[in-house]
Each structure stands twice: as C-alpha cells, then as structure tokens.
Design a protein around this motif. Structure first.
Motif, short mmCIF file in Angstrom:
data_model
loop_
_atom_site.label_atom_id
_atom_site.label_comp_id
_atom_site.label_asym_id
_atom_site.label_seq_id
_atom_site.Cartn_x
_atom_site.Cartn_y
_atom_site.Cartn_z
N GLY A 7 79.89 35.22 37.74
CA GLY A 7 80.57 35.24 38.80
C GLY A 7 79.42 35.95 39.93
O GLY A 7 78.69 36.96 39.02
N ALA A 8 79.45 36.43 41.18
CA ALA A 8 78.93 37.09 42.19
C ALA A 8 79.13 38.33 42.64
O ALA A 8 80.86 38.49 41.82
N PHE A 9 78.46 39.83 42.97
CA PHE A 9 79.08 40.25 43.10
C PHE A 9 80.27 41.20 44.10
O PHE A 9 80.22 39.87 45.40
N THR A 10 81.53 41.94 43.84
CA THR A 10 82.28 41.61 44.72
C THR A 10 81.95 42.71 45.90
O THR A 10 81.17 43.68 46.09
N ALA A 11 82.75 43.31 47.01
CA ALA A 11 82.13 43.65 48.04
C ALA A 11 82.12 45.39 46.98
O ALA A 11 81.49 46.14 47.47
#
Length: 214
Positions: A7-11
């Motif tokens: 997964g990518a970075f979250t805010a």
C-alpha cells in the motif's frame, strides 16, 4: 494465485513514517510462514540498501537481482552482494534489457558466476506497460524460457530452516537492544524460545517444492 500489496502512504503517514513501516508487514508474514507443498511466495522489492534496514533480506530461499548492463545497475548489485555476503543469502543475477553479446560480456565481467540468465528487450513488456496486458503465452519464446530457468533455480534451492530461525533470533536481539527494550521497559530477548527450531516443525510437512523468492 493471491496478490497482496503493502500500500501507499496515507495522509497520516506523510512526514511521519518511513516506508519500512509498510514492508515490515511483509517480514512479519514471512516470519510466520511455513511453506507447504507446491507453494511459492514471490516478493517484488526495490533493490539496494533499503532492503537491509530490517531482517527482511534473510527471509528468502533465493534472491534474484535484476541488473541492466550499466555501471549504475551493477553498482546496486555490488552493494547488495556486499551486505548479504555474511548471511548466506542465495543470490542470482538476471540481466535485463540485454541487446547483444557485449551486454552479456559486460554483466559477466562485473557479476561473475552470479549471472544466471538474461532477458532481452521485450515488445510484450512494452505493450503491457502501456496498458495492453496480453496472455503470458504471447511473451517472446526466449524470454519465456528465462522464466523457466528462474523456476528451475528456485526448485534446486534447498530451504535453510535453521538459517531462518538463527537470523530471526539475531535480528530480534538487535532490535531489542537498539530500541525495543527501552520502549517497553523489559528485556524482550526473553521472548526467544531457544528450543524452538523451524526445521523441526518443517520436518513434519511432506517433502515438496516450495520456496520464498525475492
């Protein structure tokens, strides 16, 4: 076939977390994995020093480094091989974007016996990168044969279950000493069961082809 992504970075991650917080989940999965008959786990990672920020690099039966015939690319190989040398990592190099014999000679000169095979430039891959994903049977025969070579190399690799246990203990101790003991206020090395060996657990599973591949 099941596919998982870190997964990518979250805010909430931005400016706070490094990406190792994501790939740490992969290491936890492999640490608890007992490969069964005919099972393969393939992990696609970026090559280079980032792989050594945890014990993840020791969790594989065989690591394939994709290497282009350039000084920059073989430099990544040399860095990786240097870090991995003391840990018994089974390492193979797969040449990429090879156009002629001089490219193969260049790779052999710099990576030596670790060069297992190589892939030529592929119109199939180029179309796939543009969104036109075709059946794998449409891949060029020479490049498809390379995939078979990779599978054979994995099948010929003996799984080192004692090594998996030893390295898991080593990196647990390192993390305990570096930060975890102070964070928790207890000696976390006491969590290690010296009598537990993955090889003993694995001996109860019928012999079969199984592997973790990086």
């Amino acid at each position: 076939m099941r596919v998982a992504a870190t997964g990518a970075f979250t805010a909430e991650d931005l400016g706070v977390s490094c990406y190792h917080s994501k790939v740490g989940a992969v290491e936890l999965l492999l640490n608890h994995l007992l490969d069964g008959p005919g099972e393969y786990v393939v992990v696609d990672m970026t090559a280079g020093a980032d792989s050594f920020a945890s014990g993840l690099f020791t969790r594989f039966d065989r690591t394939f480094l994709v290497c282009e015939p350039t000084l920059r690319s073989v430099g990544v190989y040399l860095q990786y091989a240097g870090y991995a040398r003391d840990y018994g990592v089974a390492l193979s190099v797969v040449g990429n974007k090879v156009e002629d014999a001089s490219d193969v000679d260049f790779l052999r000169e710099h990576v030596g016996a670790d060069l297992l095979t190589w892939v030529s430039r592929s119109a199939y891959v180029r179309r796939a990168e543009r969104g036109a994903v075709e059946p794998l049977s449409q891949l060029e025969p020479a490049n498809r044969a390379v995939l078979a070579q990779l599978a054979d190399a994995v099948d010929d690799t003996v799984q080192d279950w004692d090594g998996f246990t030893r390295h898991a203990h080593e990196f647990h101790r390192r993390n305990a000493a570096a930060w975890a003991n102070d964070r928790t206020g207890v000696d976390l090395t006491a969590q290690i069961d010296p009598d537990f060996q993955l090889s003993r657990v694995r001996s109860g599973v019928p012999d079969a082809v199984s592997a973790r591949i990086c």
